[in-house]
Design a protein around this motif. Structure first.
Motif, PDB file in Angstrom:
ATOM      1  N   VAL A  21       0.986  -1.082  -0.059  1.00 53.28           N
ATOM      2  CA  VAL A  21       0.045  -0.099   0.030  1.00 53.28           C
ATOM      3  C   VAL A  21       0.916   1.225  -0.020  1.00 53.28           C
ATOM      4  O   VAL A  21       1.674   1.376   0.905  1.00 53.28           O
ATOM      5  N   CYS A  22       0.814   1.795  -1.056  1.00 51.96           N
ATOM      6  CA  CYS A  22       1.674   3.110  -1.293  1.00 51.96           C
ATOM      7  C   CYS A  22       0.891   4.468  -1.080  1.00 51.96           C
ATOM      8  O   CYS A  22      -0.008   4.661  -1.700  1.00 51.96           O
ATOM      9  N   ASP A  23       1.531   5.296  -0.278  1.00 54.59           N
ATOM     10  CA  ASP A  23       0.775   6.608   0.415  1.00 54.59           C
ATOM     11  C   ASP A  23       1.526   7.674  -0.454  1.00 54.59           C
ATOM     12  O   ASP A  23       2.323   8.272  -0.011  1.00 54.59           O
ATOM     13  N   ASN A  24       0.674   7.922  -1.559  1.00 53.57           N
ATOM     14  CA  ASN A  24       1.202   9.103  -2.164  1.00 53.57           C
ATOM     15  C   ASN A  24       2.436   9.126  -2.788  1.00 53.57           C
ATOM     16  O   ASN A  24       3.265  10.147  -2.792  1.00 53.57           O
ATOM     17  N   ILE A  25       2.896   7.880  -3.188  1.00 51.63           N
ATOM     18  CA  ILE A  25       4.325   7.797  -3.860  1.00 51.63           C
ATOM     19  C   ILE A  25       4.072   7.937  -5.283  1.00 51.63           C
ATOM     20  O   ILE A  25       3.181   7.308  -6.166  1.00 51.63           O
ATOM     21  N   SER A  26       4.709   9.163  -5.830  1.00 53.46           N
ATOM     22  CA  SER A  26       4.387   9.698  -6.964  1.00 53.46           C
ATOM     23  C   SER A  26       5.345   9.917  -8.195  1.00 53.46           C
ATOM     24  O   SER A  26       5.082   9.911  -9.171  1.00 53.46           O
ATOM     25  N   GLY A 120       5.115   4.856   2.816  1.00 59.53           N
ATOM     26  CA  GLY A 120       5.067   6.244   2.777  1.00 59.53           C
ATOM     27  C   GLY A 120       5.472   7.153   1.762  1.00 59.53           C
ATOM     28  O   GLY A 120       6.256   6.810   0.880  1.00 59.53           O
ATOM     29  N   ASP A 121       4.896   8.503   1.765  1.00 65.31           N
ATOM     30  CA  ASP A 121       5.303   9.576   0.913  1.00 65.31           C
ATOM     31  C   ASP A 121       6.576   9.294   0.705  1.00 65.31           C
ATOM     32  O   ASP A 121       7.494   9.466   1.833  1.00 65.31           O
ATOM     33  N   GLU A 122       7.350   9.921  -0.414  1.00 65.93           N
ATOM     34  CA  GLU A 122       8.795   9.735  -0.646  1.00 65.93           C
ATOM     35  C   GLU A 122       9.473  11.191   0.313  1.00 65.93           C
ATOM     36  O   GLU A 122      10.432  10.792   0.641  1.00 65.93           O
ATOM     37  N   ASN A 123       8.813  11.900   0.382  1.00 62.64           N
ATOM     38  CA  ASN A 123       9.162  13.165   1.363  1.00 62.64           C
ATOM     39  C   ASN A 123       8.871  13.191   2.768  1.00 62.64           C
ATOM     40  O   ASN A 123       9.459  13.537   3.588  1.00 62.64           O
ATOM     41  N   PHE A 124       7.500  12.656   2.942  1.00 62.30           N
ATOM     42  CA  PHE A 124       7.000  12.693   4.372  1.00 62.30           C
ATOM     43  C   PHE A 124       6.784  11.423   4.923  1.00 62.30           C
ATOM     44  O   PHE A 124       6.109  11.413   6.302  1.00 62.30           O
TER      45      PHE A 124
END
Length: 168
Positions: A21-26, A120-124
């Protein structure tokens, strides 16, 4: 000694009860690499959560066509996905460094439930709300100056450890 090819390896085909489950990996190359690693470890599903997820040309270049056969979907809200997985009795593992996270190399998988590995998101990273809903939080020890690594490399290490435990 002759190197084996994709067609001459004798790896045992085996599906693992793990959903990523990827959270906002863009980032397109990260998404493409996640498809490749999802295929390599033969996980059940890759769920990409977020409003600006694109499976465009940059992603397909990195994925090497694995998006054609890795079971995947795009959802707008990770919260909805997590609620759904909890209702289906998934064991939720967040990959994040926190005060209470466990070292991956010390973590023992004590469940027969299907697993959702939350990235998680790449930055956060993984949000606090999602961390609070997780059954376990694991991190990878870092020995250098940096406190994090690329999401794909961290996912690869974590999937290696989880599938090793599932297969033993």
């Amino acid at each position: 000694m002759k190197q084996l090819t994709h067609y001459t390896t004798n790896f045992k085909k085996q599906k693992h009860p793990i959903t990523l489950v990827c959270d906002n990996i863009s980032n397109a190359p990260n998404i493409g690499s996640l498809f490749r690693i999802a295929d390599a470890f033969s996980i059940e599903e890759l769920i990409l959560c977020g409003k600006n997820i694109s499976l465009g040309k940059r992603m397909t270049k990195t994925s090497r066509s694995t998006e054609k056969y890795v079971n995947h979907r795009i959802e707008k809200s990770i919260k909805t996905v997590i609620t759904d997985l909890k209702a289906k009795n998934y064991f939720l593992i967040a990959l994040e460094i926190t005060k209470n996270s466990q070292e991956l190399n010390q973590f023992t998988l004590n469940t027969k439930l299907p697993i959702a590995l939350i990235l998680g998101d790449e930055n956060f990273g993984v949000s606090e709300d999602i961390l609070n809903q997780s059954d376990a939080i694991v991190h990878i020890n870092m020995y250098g100056n940096n406190s994090s690594m690329n999401v794909v490399q961290a996912t690869s290490i974590t999937l290696y450890e989880l599938t090793k435990q599932l297969n033993s």
